[in-house]
Design an enzyme around this catalytic site. Structure first.
Site, PDB file in Angstrom:
ATOM      1  N   HIS A   1      27.903  23.212 -30.972  1.00 25.91           N
ATOM      2  CA  HIS A   1      27.874  22.709 -29.507  1.00 25.91           C
ATOM      3  C   HIS A   1      27.537  23.623 -28.473  1.00 25.91           C
ATOM      4  CE1 HIS A   1      30.687  19.882 -31.409  1.00 25.91           C
ATOM      5  NE2 HIS A   1      31.016  20.874 -32.129  1.00 25.91           N
TER       6      HIS A   1
ATOM      7  N   LYS B   1       9.079  35.920 -11.047  1.00 20.66           N
ATOM      8  CA  LYS B   1       9.328  34.853 -12.268  1.00 20.66           C
ATOM      9  C   LYS B   1       8.597  35.564 -13.447  1.00 20.66           C
ATOM     10  CE  LYS B   1      10.943  30.975 -12.098  1.00 20.66           C
ATOM     11  NZ  LYS B   1      12.009  30.538 -12.720  1.00 20.66           N
TER      12      LYS B   1
ATOM     13  N   SER C   1       4.791  32.751 -11.616  1.00 20.41           N
ATOM     14  CA  SER C   1       5.120  31.832 -10.478  1.00 20.41           C
ATOM     15  C   SER C   1       3.990  31.816  -9.392  1.00 20.41           C
ATOM     16  CB  SER C   1       6.549  31.462 -10.215  1.00 20.41           C
ATOM     17  OG  SER C   1       6.540  30.860  -8.781  1.00 20.41           O
TER      18      SER C   1
ATOM     19  N   GLU D   1       7.965  26.095 -23.492  1.00 20.73           N
ATOM     20  CA  GLU D   1       8.121  24.759 -22.996  1.00 20.73           C
ATOM     21  C   GLU D   1       7.083  23.775 -23.525  1.00 20.73           C
ATOM     22  OE1 GLU D   1       9.299  25.335 -18.800  1.00 20.73           O
ATOM     23  OE2 GLU D   1       9.231  27.284 -19.411  1.00 20.73           O
TER      24      GLU D   1
END
Ligand code: ARG
Length: 458
Positions: free
Chosen positions: A155, A282, A276, A289
């Protein structure tokens, strides 16, 4: 005029030509198509269906066409519809009437079925090799981290301590199944359909077995209707690839989480991260992804193929021309993803200290306290309740279970003695689970050995 233009009195509408044509995407089958034609021509000659002389000229010219295509000297035509008729048209342009004998005893329906099977077999071999490379790199990672303790989750809540090696080996097991599934699909793809004709075979005495042998197929199809209209192998491959991508996507999801500031379990290499355009600080896990994102595309291909096939009557229908783009896209996507995924996991840094710290939080040794009590004679369900109360006490005191004093522990159960501390250390929790498939070093080494044996026997 079209190669099939005999019974037509009017030219095809230009819109229909564009609509009907598949050359834009099926030209990638040029090599398979020509290889198949060469084999067919040789067999026609050997069987006396055409003269050996004609057969040899066709074979020679097809070889020249192949090298011209490879050297960029051939322009395909939309009017000639697909790769099969483009090649045949060029052949006829070059050797006239002799070229017109090539299509004896076959149809584009069995021709395309064979072309795709050959293509799929090659792609399975290439993709399998990529998976094997990934497995090897993961095995190295696993071997280096058999004592790297990290929290295991259910979980997404900390559950019990495991090792990074154990976690990596879970993916190795998945990838071995992926490899095995491809091998299985290969076996069912390795059946030669030429000779099925348009749907009902042919009256010419083809030697199907000879063609199969020359093209490296294990056997020939045994029903001509099924021979031209079976695309199970394409669906199976896309399904295998969907499952493979699902695995890569799950691992990617974990790496995205783990490289976040909240986890910091891994640090992606600069070469596998991106920045970024506005936020200077970043460093984003775009590779992971994108792999997660592209998984959807591969599932889409599977759905497209299943849906194309679901309602078409036997045998060939033009709907089946729609098999190619989905199949190709799934294959291309996987071949793009696996090597970049491999590079990403190979170069990332494992932050062992943060993993260990993570394992120590969240009372991950609670089950081990309960097991300790069980070994002292307390029934498990009772031990579970005792440790539940201990966790509550520890949480209130803002302590880990093994930070509680013996007196504090004894408040919860008189069975607890000094030896509790050794029994519930992170390493003890991991090492205690040495049964087959467990996270203890000895068990993981055994699982690594099994995987290595698989890889070494490929
Ligand atoms: N381009 C077609 C395909 O990919 C080849 C087979 C066409 N056969 C036919 N009878 N129209 O499916």
């Amino acid at each position: 005029m079209k190669l099939w233009g005999g019974r037509f009195e009017k030219a095809t509408d230009k819109k229909v030509d564009d609509f009907n044509s598949s050359i834009r995407f099926d030209q990638r089958l040029y090599k398979e198509d020509i290889t198949v034609s060469i084999s067919h021509a040789r067999m026609l000659g050997n069987q006396g269906i055409i003269s050996v002389e004609d057969s040899l000229l066709i074979i020679k010219t097809l070889g020249e066409i192949l090298s011209d295509i490879e050297n960029g000297k051939v322009e395909f035509e939309i009017d000639a519809e697909d790769i099969h008729m483009n090649v045949e048209k060029i052949l006829i342009e070059r050797i006239g009437d002799v070229g017109k004998r090539l299509h004896t005893g076959r149809s584009r329906n069995d021709q395309v079925a064979l072309d795709i099977r050959m293509y799929v077999k090659n792609e399975i071999t290439e993709i399998s090799a990529m998976i094997a490379e990934l497995i090897k790199d993961l095995l190295s990672l696993a071997k280096e981290n058999t004592r790297t303790i990290m929290p295991g989750y259910t979980h997404l809540q900390k559950a019990q301590p495991i090792t990074f090696s154990h976690h990596v080996m879970a993916y190795v097991n998945m990838l071995i199944r992926d490899y095995d599934r491809l091998r299985d699909t290969y076996r069912r793809t390795d059946v030669m359909p030429l000779g099925s004709g348009a749907l009902a075979g042919t009256t010419h005495p083809l030697d199907r077995e000879a063609v199969a042998k020359e093209l490296g197929f294990a056997s020939v199809t045994t029903n001509s209707l099924d021979g031209v209209s079976d695309r199970d192998f394409a669906i199976e491959l896309t399904s295998d690839l969907s499952i493979l991508m699902m695995h890569l996507s799950r691992f990617s999801e974990e790496l995205i989480l783990w490289s976040s500031n909240e986890f910091r379990f891994v640090t992606m290499d600069d070469a596998y991260s991106t920045g970024s355009s506005i936020m200077p600080q970043k460093k984003n896990p775009d590779v992971a992804e994108l792999i997660r994102g592209k998984t959807g595309r591969v599932y889409g291909s599977l759905m497209a193929l299943l849906t194309v096939m679901k309602g078409i009557p036997l045998a060939y229908n033009k709907d089946m021309q729609e098999d190619k783009e989905s199949l190709f896209d799934a294959i291309d996507t996987v071949k793009l993803c696996v090597p970049v995924f491999t590079g990403m996991v190979k170069t990332m840094k494992i932050n062992k200290d943060t993993m260990l710290l993570g394992a120590k939080g969240g009372f991950t040794n609670a089950t081990d306290v309960a097991d300790y009590l069980v070994k002292k004679g307390v029934p498990f369900r009772e031990a579970h309740a005792i440790v539940g109360r201990m966790v509550l006490a520890a949480e209130k005191a803002n302590k880990a279970l093994d930070d509680l004093t013996l007196a504090e522990m004894k408040d919860c159960s008189e069975f607890i003695e000094e030896d509790i501390y050794d029994a519930i250390s992170m390493m003890a929790c991991v090492e205690g689970r040495s049964l087959i498939g467990g996270p203890a070093e000895s068990a993981v080494l055994q699982s690594i050995a099994v995987a290595e044996e698989f890889i070494n026997n490929l």
